[in-house]
Design an enzyme around this catalytic site. Sequence first.
Site, PDB file in Angstrom:
ATOM      1  N   LYS A   1      -3.047 -13.694   7.663  1.00 12.52           N
ATOM      2  CA  LYS A   1      -2.066 -14.563   6.996  1.00 12.52           C
ATOM      3  C   LYS A   1      -0.898 -14.879   7.936  1.00 12.52           C
ATOM      4  CE  LYS A   1      -3.932 -15.313   2.995  1.00 12.52           C
ATOM      5  NZ  LYS A   1      -4.201 -16.669   2.513  1.00 12.52           N
TER       6      LYS A   1
ATOM      7  N   SER B   1       1.221 -14.063   2.094  1.00 12.00           N
ATOM      8  CA  SER B   1       1.219 -12.813   1.333  1.00 12.00           C
ATOM      9  C   SER B   1       2.321 -11.884   1.827  1.00 12.00           C
ATOM     10  CB  SER B   1      -0.133 -12.131   1.530  1.00 12.00           C
ATOM     11  OG  SER B   1      -0.108 -10.837   0.994  1.00 12.00           O
TER      12      SER B   1
ATOM     13  N   TYR C   1      -6.112  -8.342   6.914  1.00  7.51           N
ATOM     14  CA  TYR C   1      -5.776  -9.406   5.957  1.00  7.51           C
ATOM     15  C   TYR C   1      -4.356  -9.913   6.233  1.00  7.51           C
ATOM     16  CZ  TYR C   1      -4.317 -11.608   1.621  1.00  7.51           C
ATOM     17  OH  TYR C   1      -3.804 -12.483   0.704  1.00  7.51           O
TER      18      TYR C   1
HETATM   19  N1  UFG Z   1      -4.727   0.756  -7.471  1.00  7.79           N
HETATM   20  C1  UFG Z   1      -5.230   1.898  -8.057  1.00  7.79           C
HETATM   21  N2  UFG Z   1      -6.443   1.814  -8.667  1.00  7.79           N
HETATM   22  C2  UFG Z   1      -7.175   0.675  -8.715  1.00  7.79           C
HETATM   23  C3  UFG Z   1      -6.645  -0.487  -8.120  1.00  7.79           C
HETATM   24  C4  UFG Z   1      -5.425  -0.407  -7.500  1.00  7.79           C
HETATM   25  O1  UFG Z   1      -4.607   2.952  -8.018  1.00  7.79           O
HETATM   26  O2  UFG Z   1      -8.287   0.670  -9.280  1.00  7.79           O
HETATM   27  C5  UFG Z   1      -3.406   0.819  -6.841  1.00  7.79           C
HETATM   28  C6  UFG Z   1      -3.450   0.428  -5.373  1.00  7.79           C
HETATM   29  O3  UFG Z   1      -3.742   1.542  -4.575  1.00  7.79           O
HETATM   30  C7  UFG Z   1      -2.048  -0.119  -5.175  1.00  7.79           C
HETATM   31  C8  UFG Z   1      -1.694  -0.742  -6.532  1.00  7.79           C
HETATM   32  O4  UFG Z   1      -2.584  -0.134  -7.469  1.00  7.79           O
HETATM   33  O5  UFG Z   1      -1.166   0.924  -4.941  1.00  7.79           O
HETATM   34  C9  UFG Z   1      -1.884  -2.237  -6.577  1.00  7.79           C
HETATM   35  O6  UFG Z   1      -3.192  -2.510  -6.078  1.00  7.79           O
HETATM   36  P1  UFG Z   1      -3.901  -3.927  -6.243  1.00  7.79           P
HETATM   37  O7  UFG Z   1      -5.269  -3.790  -5.640  1.00  7.79           O
HETATM   38  O8  UFG Z   1      -3.811  -4.376  -7.647  1.00  7.79           O
HETATM   39  O9  UFG Z   1      -3.016  -4.883  -5.379  1.00  7.79           O
HETATM   40  P2  UFG Z   1      -2.609  -4.755  -3.840  1.00  7.79           P
HETATM   41  O10 UFG Z   1      -1.161  -4.405  -3.847  1.00  7.79           O
HETATM   42  O11 UFG Z   1      -3.480  -3.891  -3.045  1.00  7.79           O
HETATM   43  O12 UFG Z   1      -2.987  -6.195  -3.315  1.00  7.79           O
HETATM   44  C10 UFG Z   1      -2.321  -7.332  -3.672  1.00  7.79           C
HETATM   45  C11 UFG Z   1      -3.208  -8.557  -3.461  1.00  7.79           C
HETATM   46  C12 UFG Z   1      -3.508  -8.746  -2.000  1.00  7.79           C
HETATM   47  C13 UFG Z   1      -2.212  -8.742  -1.243  1.00  7.79           C
HETATM   48  C14 UFG Z   1      -1.469  -7.474  -1.508  1.00  7.79           C
HETATM   49  C15 UFG Z   1      -0.187  -7.373  -0.766  1.00  7.79           C
HETATM   50  O13 UFG Z   1      -4.411  -8.401  -4.163  1.00  7.79           O
HETATM   51  O14 UFG Z   1      -4.163  -9.962  -1.800  1.00  7.79           O
HETATM   52  O15 UFG Z   1      -1.189  -7.408  -2.891  1.00  7.79           O
HETATM   53  O16 UFG Z   1       0.062  -6.025  -0.545  1.00  7.79           O
HETATM   54  F1  UFG Z   1      -2.424  -8.822   0.076  1.00  7.79           F
END
Ligand code: UFG
Length: 334
Positions: A145, A117, A141
Site C-alpha cells: 500500500k 491502509s 500488505y
Molecule cells: N482477531 C482475533 N480473532 C479473530 C480475528 C481477529 O483475535 O478471529 C484480532 C486480531 O488479532 C486483531 C484484531 O482482532 O488484533 C482485529 O483483527 P482483524 O483481522 O479484524 O483486522 P486487522 O486489524 O488485522 O486488519 C484490518 C484490515 C486490513 C488492514 C488492517 C490494518 O482487515 O486490511 O486492518 O491493520 F490492513
Amino acid sequence: MSNILVTGGAGYIGSHTCKALKQQGFTPVVFDNLSTGHEAFVQWGPLVVGDIQNITELQAAFARYKPLAVIHFAASAYVGESVTDPEKYYNNNVTGSLKLLQVMREHACQQLVFSSSCASYGLPSVTPIPIDHPQNPINPYGHSKLMVEQIIADYANAYALQATVLRYFNAAGADLEGDIGERHEPETHLIPNAINAALDATQTLTIYGTDYPTQDGSCIRDYIHVADLASAHVLCLKKLQTNNDKKGFMQAYNLGSETGFSVLEVVAAIENKLSTKLTRKIADRRPGDPPQLVADSSSIKNELGWEAQYSDLPTIVDSACQWAHQELLRKKSL
Ligand code: UFG
C-alpha cells in the site's frame, strides 16, 4: 455522463461505496475479477469482469465507459497471507495499480481516490496516529500500500495526476438497509468471526494474544463503519471534481472513528447484543498484528467536513449482526 470506474467494486468496501455513489448521482462502473468480490453485490451500475493486471481488459473498460475518475479498491488485503505469499500482494496491489495508472494516462483520466491502509504506518510511535506520522510498515500488505502511495505521488508530480489517498483503519459493520455486507472467504476479521461463534455453538473464536501492552492485554483497533468509509469516498471524489486547477497533487487522509476498542471489548459488545456467551480460545499472537491502531482523522474532518455517523460500536455491531443473520438464512437456502 457521470461514470466512475470502481475497481474492486464487488467487494466489501467497494460495494458500499457504489451504493453511496449512486445515491449522489454518479454511475459506478464496477471493474472486478470476482476473485474475492461477489456479483450479487453489484447493484448500482454495470459490472465489467476484468483484472487490473490485464491491460487489454482495462483499456476496453475505459474505452466503453469513459470514466470521469477512478476509485481504486481492487487489492489483496489479508495481512497474514501477505507474510506467507508476498508475491501475490506485490503483483495484485503494486503491479495491478501500475497498470491501472498506465491506462488512466492513456485515456486522460486524471482523478483517483485510492484505498490505502493504516497498515502503511507499521508500529505507531504516537496514538492517535496523525496523518504525518512516519510510514514504516511491518508486513508486505502494508509495504504494498505504501509503494502505491509513493507511485501515486510521483505520478502526481510528473503527469498531473490528482489523487486522494484514504488510509482506512478497521472497516466494520454492514449496509443499514441490509443490501450488502461483509462476505469474505475465508473470513479472518474479528467482528464477523465473533458473531459467527456467538450464533453457532459449534464454533470457537480464537483470540490472538492477550499479552499485549494494552489495558486488558488484547489488541486495540479503531473500527469504522463501512457506510462512513463510503461517504468519505464520495466526498473526496466530489472535491476532486470541483477542482479547476490542472496541477497534480496527492492528498492523504486517515479514516477512523478515533476511538479504540480491544478485542475483548468487541467480543463483550457482541455477547451483550446477542445475549449469549461465545466459546473462545486464547492463542498466540498473529504475525503482523500491531498492539494498537487508532486514527487521528482530524484532517479530513477539518478540510472536507467529513464526520463519522455510524461508527459507534453498538451501530457497527447491530448492523453486522443483522447481516450475519441474513447470511445464515442465505446459506441455508443454498
Ligand atoms: N482477531 C482475533 N480473532 C479473530 C480475528 C481477529 O483475535 O478471529 C484480532 C486480531 O488479532 C486483531 C484484531 O482482532 O488484533 C482485529 O483483527 P482483524 O483481522 O479484524 O483486522 P486487522 O486489524 O488485522 O486488519 C484490518 C484490515 C486490513 C488492514 C488492517 C490494518 O482487515 O486490511 O486492518 O491493520 F490492513
